[in-house]
Design a protein around this motif. Structure first.
Motif, PDB file in Angstrom:
ATOM      1  N   GLY A 102      -4.137  34.831 -24.505  1.00 21.00           N
ATOM      2  CA  GLY A 102      -4.781  35.700 -25.257  1.00 21.00           C
ATOM      3  C   GLY A 102      -5.627  36.881 -24.476  1.00 21.00           C
ATOM      4  O   GLY A 102      -5.452  36.717 -22.964  1.00 21.00           O
ATOM      5  N   PRO A 103      -6.315  37.877 -25.156  1.00 21.45           N
ATOM      6  CA  PRO A 103      -6.997  38.832 -24.337  1.00 21.45           C
ATOM      7  C   PRO A 103      -8.142  38.345 -23.517  1.00 21.45           C
ATOM      8  O   PRO A 103      -8.289  38.734 -22.307  1.00 21.45           O
ATOM      9  N   GLU A 104      -8.804  37.180 -23.841  1.00 23.95           N
ATOM     10  CA  GLU A 104      -9.715  36.547 -23.102  1.00 23.95           C
ATOM     11  C   GLU A 104      -9.177  35.941 -21.745  1.00 23.95           C
ATOM     12  O   GLU A 104     -10.155  35.865 -20.757  1.00 23.95           O
ATOM     13  N   GLY A 105      -7.973  35.813 -21.580  1.00 21.54           N
ATOM     14  CA  GLY A 105      -7.147  35.551 -20.475  1.00 21.54           C
ATOM     15  C   GLY A 105      -6.940  36.486 -19.296  1.00 21.54           C
ATOM     16  O   GLY A 105      -6.832  35.908 -18.009  1.00 21.54           O
ATOM     17  N   LEU A 106      -7.288  37.770 -19.676  1.00 21.13           N
ATOM     18  CA  LEU A 106      -6.895  38.735 -18.791  1.00 21.13           C
ATOM     19  C   LEU A 106      -8.082  38.889 -17.828  1.00 21.13           C
ATOM     20  O   LEU A 106      -9.365  38.732 -18.069  1.00 21.13           O
ATOM     21  N   CYS A 107      -7.955  39.482 -16.378  1.00 25.75           N
ATOM     22  CA  CYS A 107      -8.689  39.534 -15.402  1.00 25.75           C
ATOM     23  C   CYS A 107      -9.575  40.759 -15.754  1.00 25.75           C
ATOM     24  O   CYS A 107      -9.097  41.568 -16.484  1.00 25.75           O
ATOM     25  N   SER A 108     -10.794  41.140 -15.274  1.00 29.30           N
ATOM     26  CA  SER A 108     -11.487  42.264 -15.567  1.00 29.30           C
ATOM     27  C   SER A 108     -10.545  43.589 -15.337  1.00 29.30           C
ATOM     28  O   SER A 108     -11.068  44.665 -16.131  1.00 29.30           O
ATOM     29  N   THR A 109      -9.905  43.708 -14.354  1.00 26.74           N
ATOM     30  CA  THR A 109      -9.060  44.874 -14.196  1.00 26.74           C
ATOM     31  C   THR A 109      -8.076  45.173 -15.240  1.00 26.74           C
ATOM     32  O   THR A 109      -7.942  46.134 -15.884  1.00 26.74           O
ATOM     33  N   CYS A 110      -7.330  44.173 -15.596  1.00 27.78           N
ATOM     34  CA  CYS A 110      -6.353  44.301 -16.781  1.00 27.78           C
ATOM     35  C   CYS A 110      -7.320  44.626 -18.048  1.00 27.78           C
ATOM     36  O   CYS A 110      -6.852  45.419 -18.971  1.00 27.78           O
ATOM     37  N   ARG A 111      -8.370  44.064 -18.168  1.00 27.87           N
ATOM     38  CA  ARG A 111      -9.113  44.108 -19.340  1.00 27.87           C
ATOM     39  C   ARG A 111      -9.785  45.337 -19.376  1.00 27.87           C
ATOM     40  O   ARG A 111      -9.816  45.945 -20.901  1.00 27.87           O
ATOM     41  N   MET A 112     -10.309  46.112 -18.472  1.00 26.12           N
ATOM     42  CA  MET A 112     -10.951  47.101 -18.467  1.00 26.12           C
ATOM     43  C   MET A 112      -9.935  48.579 -18.490  1.00 26.12           C
ATOM     44  O   MET A 112     -10.145  49.358 -19.255  1.00 26.12           O
ATOM     45  N   TYR A 113      -8.965  48.639 -18.002  1.00 21.24           N
ATOM     46  CA  TYR A 113      -8.045  49.591 -17.629  1.00 21.24           C
ATOM     47  C   TYR A 113      -7.523  50.330 -19.004  1.00 21.24           C
ATOM     48  O   TYR A 113      -7.136  49.123 -19.815  1.00 21.24           O
ATOM     49  N   PRO A 114      -7.487  51.470 -19.236  1.00 16.03           N
ATOM     50  CA  PRO A 114      -7.778  52.537 -18.325  1.00 16.03           C
ATOM     51  C   PRO A 114      -9.377  53.111 -18.516  1.00 16.03           C
ATOM     52  O   PRO A 114      -9.516  54.237 -18.072  1.00 16.03           O
ATOM     53  N   ARG A 115     -10.143  52.024 -18.868  1.00 18.78           N
ATOM     54  CA  ARG A 115     -11.407  52.391 -18.964  1.00 18.78           C
ATOM     55  C   ARG A 115     -12.341  52.099 -17.801  1.00 18.78           C
ATOM     56  O   ARG A 115     -11.780  51.398 -16.869  1.00 18.78           O
ATOM     57  N   HIS A 116     -13.136  53.200 -17.521  1.00 17.51           N
ATOM     58  CA  HIS A 116     -13.737  53.189 -16.008  1.00 17.51           C
ATOM     59  C   HIS A 116     -15.150  53.196 -16.127  1.00 17.51           C
ATOM     60  O   HIS A 116     -15.651  54.037 -17.171  1.00 17.51           O
ATOM     61  N   VAL A 117     -16.071  52.849 -15.080  1.00 18.56           N
ATOM     62  CA  VAL A 117     -17.429  52.636 -15.238  1.00 18.56           C
ATOM     63  C   VAL A 117     -18.055  53.301 -13.781  1.00 18.56           C
ATOM     64  O   VAL A 117     -17.623  52.850 -12.901  1.00 18.56           O
ATOM     65  N   GLU A 118     -18.711  54.454 -13.877  1.00 20.06           N
ATOM     66  CA  GLU A 118     -19.560  54.845 -12.876  1.00 20.06           C
ATOM     67  C   GLU A 118     -20.995  54.144 -12.880  1.00 20.06           C
ATOM     68  O   GLU A 118     -21.653  54.472 -13.958  1.00 20.06           O
ATOM     69  N   GLU A 119     -21.513  53.616 -11.730  1.00 24.48           N
ATOM     70  CA  GLU A 119     -22.755  52.985 -11.937  1.00 24.48           C
ATOM     71  C   GLU A 119     -23.698  53.718 -11.236  1.00 24.48           C
ATOM     72  O   GLU A 119     -23.579  54.089 -10.001  1.00 24.48           O
ATOM     73  N   PHE A 120     -24.742  54.078 -11.739  1.00 18.66           N
ATOM     74  CA  PHE A 120     -26.161  54.605 -11.196  1.00 18.66           C
ATOM     75  C   PHE A 120     -27.364  53.800 -11.799  1.00 18.66           C
ATOM     76  O   PHE A 120     -27.118  53.000 -12.759  1.00 18.66           O
ATOM     77  N   GLU A 121     -28.527  54.043 -11.111  1.00 17.59           N
ATOM     78  CA  GLU A 121     -29.506  53.257 -11.517  1.00 17.59           C
ATOM     79  C   GLU A 121     -30.041  53.499 -12.846  1.00 17.59           C
ATOM     80  O   GLU A 121     -30.040  54.594 -13.366  1.00 17.59           O
ATOM     81  N   ASP A 122     -30.204  52.592 -13.644  1.00 17.33           N
ATOM     82  CA  ASP A 122     -30.221  52.471 -14.994  1.00 17.33           C
ATOM     83  C   ASP A 122     -29.387  53.295 -15.968  1.00 17.33           C
ATOM     84  O   ASP A 122     -29.899  53.833 -16.840  1.00 17.33           O
ATOM     85  N   SER A 174     -15.677  55.980 -18.702  1.00 11.56           N
ATOM     86  CA  SER A 174     -14.720  57.256 -19.058  1.00 11.56           C
ATOM     87  C   SER A 174     -13.379  56.662 -19.321  1.00 11.56           C
ATOM     88  O   SER A 174     -13.168  55.411 -18.793  1.00 11.56           O
ATOM     89  N   LEU A 175     -12.472  57.304 -19.501  1.00 13.13           N
ATOM     90  CA  LEU A 175     -11.008  56.824 -19.515  1.00 13.13           C
ATOM     91  C   LEU A 175     -10.234  57.375 -18.115  1.00 13.13           C
ATOM     92  O   LEU A 175     -10.749  58.241 -17.552  1.00 13.13           O
ATOM     93  N   THR A 176      -9.224  56.735 -17.837  1.00 10.07           N
ATOM     94  CA  THR A 176      -8.664  57.090 -16.521  1.00 10.07           C
ATOM     95  C   THR A 176      -7.339  57.940 -16.759  1.00 10.07           C
ATOM     96  O   THR A 176      -6.636  57.450 -17.467  1.00 10.07           O
TER      97      THR A 176
END
Length: 366
Positions: free
Chosen positions: A84-104, A109-111
């Motif tokens: 099921g979907p909960e069995g996917l690793c974070s890479t497969c679960r997230m792609y093509p969604r992408h996150v840029e991290e900054f303070e707070d 974005s999409l890839t």
């Protein structure tokens, strides 16, 4: 915590087996530690298959003929089917969604390397709007340069305003944001951070400068040379580059410029479809600036981040012209999206390629 996303972000739905270029082939899929622990405890025959299909030293799924061990003949994921979907690793679960991290702050974005995401980005007809919201989460960043980041955010907002001014030629808009970045870089290099405010205000109402197409052939040949310095991730990319050299830059300058003029009249800047051509270029520029520009808070490389956006947009357009030529001087929207996602897969999915390209752009300012 504040979150930001482009207005089209939630429109993405995976095409699964219908995707023309599955994300489960052609590159290694890195598995997060939590998923590795979970996979190690799956019972039964599938658990045995799972553990035998992981490179535990590298923390990646094994591949066979360049395809993930769990990608079946219908281009569907056996792991998803079994767990099921909960069995996917974070890479497969997230792609093509992408996150840029900054303070707070987290910027979603999409890839561009995903065919469906590329279609959403390039197919967006309206100016991109960014949606924001806040949560109660807290951050624990250390040594984050919040002063520089606020300047970069302000500059990026101005760049968005310039890039979405559809009264101006897209080439003028691209050149203007590059000038903006160059002046900001000079302030950073001199450690005159408060002088950045004056530069930002200057470009808030900057009229733009006329572009000069003189020397395009020489500039393109010079730019093409950097692709030879990048690692090649897929064989078809090497074939495209070889074809580009033979068909575009291996010819003499007059033939190349005549081809450019013909393409512009048929599809590009001088055609009746100019609005469509510029709209797609605008979407690419906004995508690249949104994704990369504020990352300069970590390395001070403001100019090369903006130059990367301009370079990538121009070369996607250049390879689209090649596709047009090879298809008997015909072009469809899917041709543009395919060139875009193939470019992104080669450049964006290699940290080494991004680093090499940014260094080259810094040394070869135009």
């Amino acid at each position: 915590m504040k979150y930001i996303k482009p207005h089209y972000y939630d429109a993405f739905v995976c095409l699964a087996g219908s995707c023309p270029a599955t994300c489960c082939a052609g590159w290694q899929i890195v598995i997060d530690e939590e998923s590795l622990d979970r996979y190690g405890n799956v019972k039964g025959d599938f658990g045995s298959r799972l553990r035998n299909s992981i490179d535990w030293m590298e923390g990646t799924f094994c591949q066979y003929d360049g395809r993930c061990a769990f990608l079946n003949e219908e281009d569907l994921c056996d792991l998803y089917t079994e767990l099921g979907p909960e069995g996917l690793c974070s890479t497969c679960r997230m792609y093509p969604r992408h996150v840029e991290e900054f303070e707070d702050l987290r910027e979603l974005s999409l890839t561009l390397s995903c065919p469906e995401a590329a279609g959403i980005i390039l197919g967006c007809r309206e100016k991109v709007e960014f949606i924001s919201w806040e949560t109660e989460e807290e951050d624990d960043f250390e040594d984050f340069d919040f002063l520089l980041f606020t300047k970069l955010e302000d500059a990026r907002d101005v760049a968005f305003g310039i890039l979405t001014d559809r009264e101006k030629d897209l080439r003028v808009r691209m050149r203007t944001v590059l000038f903006l970045a160059e002046e900001l870089q000079a302030c950073i290099d001199r450690e005159e951070f408060f002088e950045m405010d004056a530069v930002i205000e200057k470009y808030r109402h900057f009229p733009g400068t006329k572009t000069d197409q003189t020397g395009r052939y020489t500039r393109r040949k010079q730019g093409f040379s950097v692709f030879g310095k990048l690692e090649q991730l897929r064989a078809e990319w090497g074939e495209l580059l070889a074809d580009a050299w033979e068909s575009l830059y291996g010819t003499d300058e007059d033939k190349y410029l005549e081809l450019c003029r013909e393409f512009d009249c048929a599809y590009g800047y001088e055609s009746s479809r100019r609005g469509e051509w510029e709209r797609m270029g605008e979407q690419l520029m906004v995508f690249f600036v949104y994704t990369y520009f504020c990352g300069a808070v970590y390395d001070d490389a403001v100019y090369s981040k903006m130059a990367l956006a301009v370079f990538s947009t121009e070369w996607i357009q250049e390879f689209v012209m090649l596709r047009w030529l090879k298809k008997g001087k015909k072009l469809e929207f899917q041709d543009v999206t395919e060139i875009a996602y193939r470019y992104a897969r080669e450049v964006e999915h290699s940290d080494l390629n991004l680093e090499v390209l940014e260094r080259w752009l810094e040394k070869n300012k135009t």
